[in-house]
Design an enzyme around this catalytic site. Sequence first.
Site, PDB file in Angstrom:
ATOM      1  N   HIS A 273      44.973  42.771  40.063  1.00  0.00           N
ATOM      2  CA  HIS A 273      43.915  42.314  39.135  1.00  0.00           C
ATOM      3  C   HIS A 273      42.900  43.363  39.203  1.00  0.00           C
ATOM      4  CE1 HIS A 273      40.456  40.919  41.620  1.00  0.00           C
ATOM      5  NE2 HIS A 273      41.268  40.374  42.459  1.00  0.00           N
ATOM      6  N   ASP A 285      38.454  44.250  46.568  1.00  0.00           N
ATOM      7  CA  ASP A 285      38.630  43.033  45.566  1.00  0.00           C
ATOM      8  C   ASP A 285      38.397  43.270  44.166  1.00  0.00           C
ATOM      9  OD1 ASP A 285      39.727  40.819  44.883  1.00  0.00           O
ATOM     10  OD2 ASP A 285      37.999  39.285  45.798  1.00  0.00           O
ATOM     11  N   GLU A 319      41.151  37.778  36.610  1.00  0.00           N
ATOM     12  CA  GLU A 319      41.506  36.956  37.696  1.00  0.00           C
ATOM     13  C   GLU A 319      40.358  36.228  38.422  1.00  0.00           C
ATOM     14  OE1 GLU A 319      42.551  36.259  42.066  1.00  0.00           O
ATOM     15  OE2 GLU A 319      40.933  37.424  41.114  1.00  0.00           O
ATOM     16  N   GLU A 320      39.205  36.868  38.509  1.00  0.00           N
ATOM     17  CA  GLU A 320      38.245  36.173  39.187  1.00  0.00           C
ATOM     18  C   GLU A 320      37.541  35.101  38.533  1.00  0.00           C
ATOM     19  OE1 GLU A 320      37.578  36.854  42.162  1.00  0.00           O
ATOM     20  OE2 GLU A 320      37.679  39.093  42.626  1.00  0.00           O
ATOM     21  N   ASP A 348      46.998  41.949  46.110  1.00  0.00           N
ATOM     22  CA  ASP A 348      45.572  41.797  45.878  1.00  0.00           C
ATOM     23  C   ASP A 348      44.737  41.749  47.200  1.00  0.00           C
ATOM     24  OD1 ASP A 348      43.037  40.525  45.059  1.00  0.00           O
ATOM     25  OD2 ASP A 348      44.103  38.591  44.280  1.00  0.00           O
ATOM     26  N   HIS A 447      33.275  39.275  47.744  1.00  0.00           N
ATOM     27  CA  HIS A 447      32.572  38.655  46.601  1.00  0.00           C
ATOM     28  C   HIS A 447      31.032  38.792  46.751  1.00  0.00           C
ATOM     29  CE1 HIS A 447      35.896  35.695  44.680  1.00  0.00           C
ATOM     30  NE2 HIS A 447      36.307  36.973  44.759  1.00  0.00           N
TER      31      HIS A 447
END
Length: 515
Positions: A273, A285, A319-320, A348, A447
């Site tokens: 992603h 990420d 994706e998130e 990922d 994140h």
Amino acid sequence: MSKPIPAPRALGGALIALAAAPALAATPLPPVDTSALRAAVTLGGVRAHQQTLQDIADAHGGTRALGTPGYTASVDYVVEQLLQAGYIVKRLPFDIANWEELSDPVLEKADPVVPFPPDGFSTMDGSGAGNVTGPVVAVNVVIPPGAPGTSPSGCEAADFAGLPAGAIALIQRGTCTFRQKALNAQAAGAAGAIIFNEGQPGRDGVLNGTLGEPGDITIPVIGTSFAIGAELAAAPVPVHMVVDSRIEHIQSENVIAETARGRGNRVVMAGAHLDSVPEGPGINDNGSGTATLLEVALQMARLNIVPYNKVRFGFWGAEEAGLIGSTRYVASLSERDIGRIAVYLNFDMLGSPNFVRFVYDGDGSAGLSGPGPDGSDLIEQVFDDYFAGQSLPTEPTAFDGRSDYGPFIAIGIPAGGLFSGAEALKTEAQAAVYGGNADEAYDRCYHQACDNINNVLPTGDISIDQFSDATAHSVLMFSQNALPRTFAAPTLRGRTAVKRFSPEDAPYRGPRLQR
């Protein structure tokens, strides 16, 4: 009857003999010399792409999240690189109903007014907006709880029989998705829903969940701790709840790049992603997976590797937000398209600074999740065999649909991939094997705004270096082997595909849960 051995094919100046396809998925693939590609895919090459993604984020408000100029610039960069390398590239736009919470939720007893602790509840992502008051009605809850994931609360329409119109449905986490529970409550006439954690150790804190793609659920839905849920179940009282949210439609896009040559009925697909979370640039990420996959694609082209099976690279958007890009892509595939994808490989998070070499447990042997579609066991074996050949231990990780492979396994396409770890804590046993620090997150910046280029240095270099080689090896192994028809997804003609997993049921890989 096995297939005949195809004639040798040119591979970066060398001849590679393609062996007969194995009769069973568990039979190891014939070896392929992947050393030239692994040597070409360097740490420096991957890092250069990550640095570009960091520069893009720096120039666009510190993020590359869906709907932002930073994401568009990320797409532009990947597309430009792939076009220059000679790939057939498509930009596939799609619309997203983007949910946003505008202010903190309210949850309080209504008569007399007694607020619940503000850290004891949270709005479910995708919740409808509303300011409602009504009596609490427990819906088929199980207190004390049984085994984890076994409460049937709210999973059937019959659970809500007799629910007074305008009541607040009190529902327990359990066997089905939060989305299904909320939709059932809404259909039964509930004014709102409170979904509380199930109650076992590790499932008793505040329920921080998502209802999936927003729009269908119009009532306010709040998640709470087991303690609050159990209190309301034992002594139901009227409650007042407020959710202040809105939905706006924005555009995102996937990038699909395919080799011009190779068998079109045994496509080997590899994906990562491309988007970050809004909070930061997402250089681990998933800048790490994006950069690695992009470098593998570019070096395959530079070495003039002619794949026996077509190779298709997917760079997923949104994706998130809940695997939306990959889910939309899979939903767009015809029956014929589905049958042509032999395997899907997912990458990922490959550069976690406190990493573990996780391989998705495709055969389910570790007991972490159910087995994937037939052929997933072989994908797991390819990764495990490669790392074993490098004297590098690996560890299985749950194959539960928490990344972009979820939509593929939902329609029976075998899948697998690599993962270096996210917010969970490294154990002492893992630290003894892989190094790093026990009782610290695999990625302390998961994140967060600090998931930048400095987050993945220097220990992330080791992870990237090892995982990028394994990525190159796996893509070449599958692209140069005569894969059997059984690897392709089951036909949809006249029946529904085997669905061990559903994209809607697959838990979101981020901090928000779907089940």
